[in-house]
Design an enzyme around this catalytic site. Structure first.
Site, PDB file in Angstrom:
ATOM      1  N   GLU A 107      -8.306  10.757 -12.611  1.00 55.16           N
ATOM      2  CA  GLU A 107      -8.340  10.750 -11.307  1.00 55.16           C
ATOM      3  C   GLU A 107      -7.251  11.959 -10.882  1.00 55.16           C
ATOM      4  O   GLU A 107      -7.768  12.821 -10.002  1.00 55.16           O
ATOM      5  CB  GLU A 107      -7.612   9.570 -10.587  1.00 55.16           C
ATOM      6  CG  GLU A 107      -8.551   8.337 -10.339  1.00 55.16           C
ATOM      7  CD  GLU A 107      -9.464   8.625  -9.141  1.00 55.16           C
ATOM      8  OE1 GLU A 107      -8.803   8.849  -7.900  1.00 55.16           O
ATOM      9  OE2 GLU A 107     -10.487   8.299  -9.225  1.00 55.16           O
TER      10      GLU A 107
ATOM     11  N   ASP B 236      -4.684   0.264  -8.670  1.00 59.02           N
ATOM     12  CA  ASP B 236      -6.139  -0.099  -8.406  1.00 59.02           C
ATOM     13  C   ASP B 236      -6.481  -0.290  -9.856  1.00 59.02           C
ATOM     14  O   ASP B 236      -7.295  -1.536  -9.950  1.00 59.02           O
ATOM     15  CB  ASP B 236      -7.021   1.086  -7.916  1.00 59.02           C
ATOM     16  CG  ASP B 236      -6.785   1.380  -6.327  1.00 59.02           C
ATOM     17  OD1 ASP B 236      -6.079   0.494  -5.696  1.00 59.02           O
ATOM     18  OD2 ASP B 236      -7.022   2.502  -5.735  1.00 59.02           O
TER      19      ASP B 236
ATOM     20  N   GLY C 251     -12.993   1.023   0.868  1.00 55.63           N
ATOM     21  CA  GLY C 251     -11.533   0.634   0.772  1.00 55.63           C
ATOM     22  C   GLY C 251     -11.213  -0.259  -0.293  1.00 55.63           C
ATOM     23  O   GLY C 251     -10.124  -0.821  -0.419  1.00 55.63           O
ATOM     24  N   LEU C 252     -12.332  -0.535  -1.318  1.00 54.09           N
ATOM     25  CA  LEU C 252     -12.083  -1.593  -2.229  1.00 54.09           C
ATOM     26  C   LEU C 252     -12.176  -1.022  -3.727  1.00 54.09           C
ATOM     27  O   LEU C 252     -12.384  -1.674  -4.583  1.00 54.09           O
ATOM     28  CB  LEU C 252     -12.839  -2.599  -2.225  1.00 54.09           C
ATOM     29  CG  LEU C 252     -13.331  -3.334  -0.916  1.00 54.09           C
ATOM     30  CD1 LEU C 252     -14.577  -3.984  -0.704  1.00 54.09           C
ATOM     31  CD2 LEU C 252     -11.992  -4.004  -0.334  1.00 54.09           C
TER      32      LEU C 252
ATOM     33  N   GLU D 199       0.956  -1.188   0.018  1.00 54.74           N
ATOM     34  CA  GLU D 199       0.162   0.031   0.106  1.00 54.74           C
ATOM     35  C   GLU D 199       0.927   1.147  -0.033  1.00 54.74           C
ATOM     36  O   GLU D 199       1.907   1.379   0.674  1.00 54.74           O
ATOM     37  CB  GLU D 199      -0.849   0.028   1.131  1.00 54.74           C
ATOM     38  CG  GLU D 199      -1.898   0.952   1.231  1.00 54.74           C
ATOM     39  CD  GLU D 199      -2.972   0.772  -0.228  1.00 54.74           C
ATOM     40  OE1 GLU D 199      -2.810   1.737  -1.297  1.00 54.74           O
ATOM     41  OE2 GLU D 199      -3.522  -0.089  -0.121  1.00 54.74           O
ATOM     42  N   HIS D 200       0.520   2.170  -1.042  1.00 50.47           N
ATOM     43  CA  HIS D 200       1.240   3.646  -1.094  1.00 50.47           C
ATOM     44  C   HIS D 200       2.493   3.256  -1.600  1.00 50.47           C
ATOM     45  O   HIS D 200       3.386   4.187  -1.520  1.00 50.47           O
ATOM     46  CB  HIS D 200       1.296   4.380   0.253  1.00 50.47           C
ATOM     47  CG  HIS D 200      -0.100   4.608   0.770  1.00 50.47           C
ATOM     48  ND1 HIS D 200      -0.679   5.806   0.256  1.00 50.47           N
ATOM     49  CD2 HIS D 200      -0.719   4.076   1.766  1.00 50.47           C
ATOM     50  CE1 HIS D 200      -1.923   5.836   0.899  1.00 50.47           C
ATOM     51  NE2 HIS D 200      -2.061   4.852   1.940  1.00 50.47           N
ATOM     52  N   THR D 201       2.907   2.339  -2.093  1.00 51.75           N
ATOM     53  CA  THR D 201       4.144   2.180  -2.810  1.00 51.75           C
ATOM     54  C   THR D 201       4.225   2.284  -4.275  1.00 51.75           C
ATOM     55  O   THR D 201       5.332   2.853  -4.961  1.00 51.75           O
ATOM     56  CB  THR D 201       4.663   0.402  -2.795  1.00 51.75           C
ATOM     57  OG1 THR D 201       3.724  -0.494  -3.059  1.00 51.75           O
ATOM     58  CG2 THR D 201       5.082   0.412  -1.283  1.00 51.75           C
TER      59      THR D 201
ATOM     60  N   GLY E 254     -16.575   3.596  -0.461  1.00 50.99           N
ATOM     61  CA  GLY E 254     -15.957   4.067   0.557  1.00 50.99           C
ATOM     62  C   GLY E 254     -15.503   2.688   1.562  1.00 50.99           C
ATOM     63  O   GLY E 254     -15.023   3.156   2.484  1.00 50.99           O
TER      64      GLY E 254
ATOM     65  N   SER F 242     -13.588   1.623  -5.355  1.00 48.58           N
ATOM     66  CA  SER F 242     -14.722   1.909  -6.064  1.00 48.58           C
ATOM     67  C   SER F 242     -14.573   2.649  -7.199  1.00 48.58           C
ATOM     68  O   SER F 242     -15.268   2.504  -8.410  1.00 48.58           O
ATOM     69  CB  SER F 242     -16.210   2.357  -5.072  1.00 48.58           C
ATOM     70  OG  SER F 242     -15.395   3.472  -4.525  1.00 48.58           O
TER      71      SER F 242
END
Length: 362
Positions: A141, A153, A105-106, A17-19, A103, A108
C-alpha cells in the site's frame, strides 16, 4: 498445475480510527463478507488478475511502482512487496471475486491484498507468519499504491476470529482476541453504507499522519500513545491544527482500551457512548467526516441507537450504529428518511458480525 482458493474478509472497526498511524491501538473485527481469489501457478514470471466488474491486468513479477495503476495496483503491489521481502512469486493466474462494494469504508483494498498475498505464497508452499504478511501488505500500500495506510485493516483481516474483535497494538504488531458476541446480548452492530464516495484524493490522510508525526517530535515522545499528560502536551503545541489532531489520537487510544475492558466484562451496551464520542472527535478534531456520515450518526442516535460513529478512513464511506436487535428496522428507517430529506443517495444496510479471518478455502 497447482491451484487453490484463498479468501480474506473485509473489516469493520468498533473504535480506534487513525490511531494505528501513530503506533497506537485499534479495535476492529473481520466481517463475513470476503474477497476470494482462485489462483493457478505459472512459472513464466507473469501474473494475470481478473476481477468481476473491473477487468483484467497483467504484469511481470519484476513490476515496479507506477507500472500498474487503478485496482490492479493493489495486486501488483503485493507481488512487488513479496519480491522485496525475499518471497518473489514465479507467476500466477488470479481470478478475484468480492462480496462488498469498493468504497464502502470496509477495507476492500486490504481484503484484496491479504487474499492475494495468501494465494501467491500458498501456491509456492511458503507459510509466512501473519505479522510478516501484515508488513508486506502495508509495504504494498505505502510503497507501490502510494497510500499512507497503517496496519489495522490487514491485522483484522489476517487475525480475525468468529465472535471476537481484535485488539491491535500497532507498535508491537500484536493482535489479541476480545470477546464480542453482540447477538447473544440482544444487540446488533448496524452498518450504514452512506453511498458517499471517498473524497481524499488530495492527500488528506498523509497530511494528518504528517501532523501527528511532527507533533510527536515536538513533544519528545516516540508516538502519541506515550503522551500521559494530555492537557500539558496540548499547551506545548502552537499549531491549533496539531492540537486537534493530537487530542483525537490520544483520546481515541484511551477509548479503545476502555471499550476492550467493557467487552471483556460483558458490558456491551456501555460501549455505545464511546462510539458516539469517537465520532464527535473524528468530526471536530480529526476533521474526516462529511455530511452524509454526520447525518447517519445523528439520525441513528435520535432513533434510539446506543451509539454510532463513522468507520474507515473518512471523507465518505460507512457508519456503524450499536442498536438493540428489536430496533434495527426503525433505526434504519430513520436514517433512510433523513437521507431522503437531505437529498442524499439511498443508503444500504447490513449487520456486521465478527467472523473468521483470512485463510485457504480449498
Amino acid at each position: 498445475m497447482r491451484t487453490g482458493t484463498w479468501s480474506a474478509p473485509r473489516r469493520v472497526d468498533i473504535i480506534g480510527e487513525h490511531t494505528d498511524y501513530s503506533n497506537g491501538f485499534a479495535l476492529p473485527f473481520a466481517l463475513a463478507q470476503r474477497t476470494v481469489v482462485h489462483a493457478r501457478l505459472r512459472d513464466d514470471g507473469r501474473v494475470t488478475a481478473t476481477s468481476d466488474g473491473y477487468g483484467e491486468v497483467e504484469f511481470p513479477v519484476t513490476t515496479a511502482p507506477g507500472e500498474v495503476t487503478g485496482w490492479g495496483a493493489h495486486v501488483a503491489g503485493v507481488a512487488w512487496a513479496l519480491a522485496r521481502s525475499g518471497a518473489a512469486p514465479t507467476g500466477a493466474d488470479l481470478r478475484i471475486r468480492s462480496a462488498v462494494p469498493h468504497g464502502a469504508g470496509l477495507s476492500s483494498s486490504h481484503s484484496l491484498e491479504c487474499a492475494v498475498a495468501l494465494a501467491l505464497t500458498g501456491l509456492h508452499d511458503r507459510d509466512l507468519d501473519r505479522a510478516r504478511l501484515v508488513r508486506i501488505v502495508q509495504h504494498a500500500e505505502n510503497g507501490y499504491v502510494g497510500a499512507p495506510t497503517g496496519v489495522m485493516d490487514q491485522m483484522a483481516s489476517l487475525y480475525g476470529e468468529a465472535d471476537r474483535a481484535v485488539l491491535v497494538d500497532a507498535r508491537h504488531l500484536t493482535a489479541e482476541p476480545v470477546p464480542c458476541e453482540f447477538a447473544s446480548a440482544g444487540l446488533a452492530l448496524l452498518v450504514v453504507d452512506t453511498r458517499s464516495p471517498h473524497r481524499h484524493a488530495d492527500g488528506e490522510y498523509g497530511a494528518r499522519r504528517g501532523t501527528c508525526a511532527d507533533a510527536s517530535r515536538a513533544l519528545g515522545v516516540a508516538d502519541l500513545r506515550d503522551v500521559t499528560d494530555l492537557d500539558g502536551a496540548l499547551a506545548r503545541l502552537d499549531d491549533p491544527v496539531a492540537v486537534r489532531r493530537v487530542r483525537h489520537v490520544v483520546r481515541e487510544n484511551a477509548r479503545v482500551l476502555a471499550a476492550v475492558e467493557l467487552l471483556r466484562a460483558g458490558r456491551l451496551r456501555e460501549i455505545g457512548p464511546l462510539l458516539t464520542a469517537s465520532h464527535a472527535s473524528l468530526r471536530d478534531d480529526y476533521e474526516v467526516t462529511v455530511a452524509e456520515l454526520d447525518t447517519a450518526v445523528e439520525a441513528a442516535l435520535a432513533a434510539g441507537a446506543l451509539g454510532a460513529r463513522m468507520i474507515g478512513g473518512g471523507f465518505g464511506g460507512s457508519v456503524i450504529a450499536l442498536v438493540e436487535q428489536a430496533d434495527r428496522a426503525s433505526v434504519g428507517a430513520a436514517v433512510a428518511d433523513a437521507f431522503r430529506r437531505r437529498g442524499f443517495a439511498e443508503p444500504a444496510f447490513h449487520v456486521a458480525r465478527p467472523s473468521r479471518g483470512a485463510g485457504r478455502d480449498r
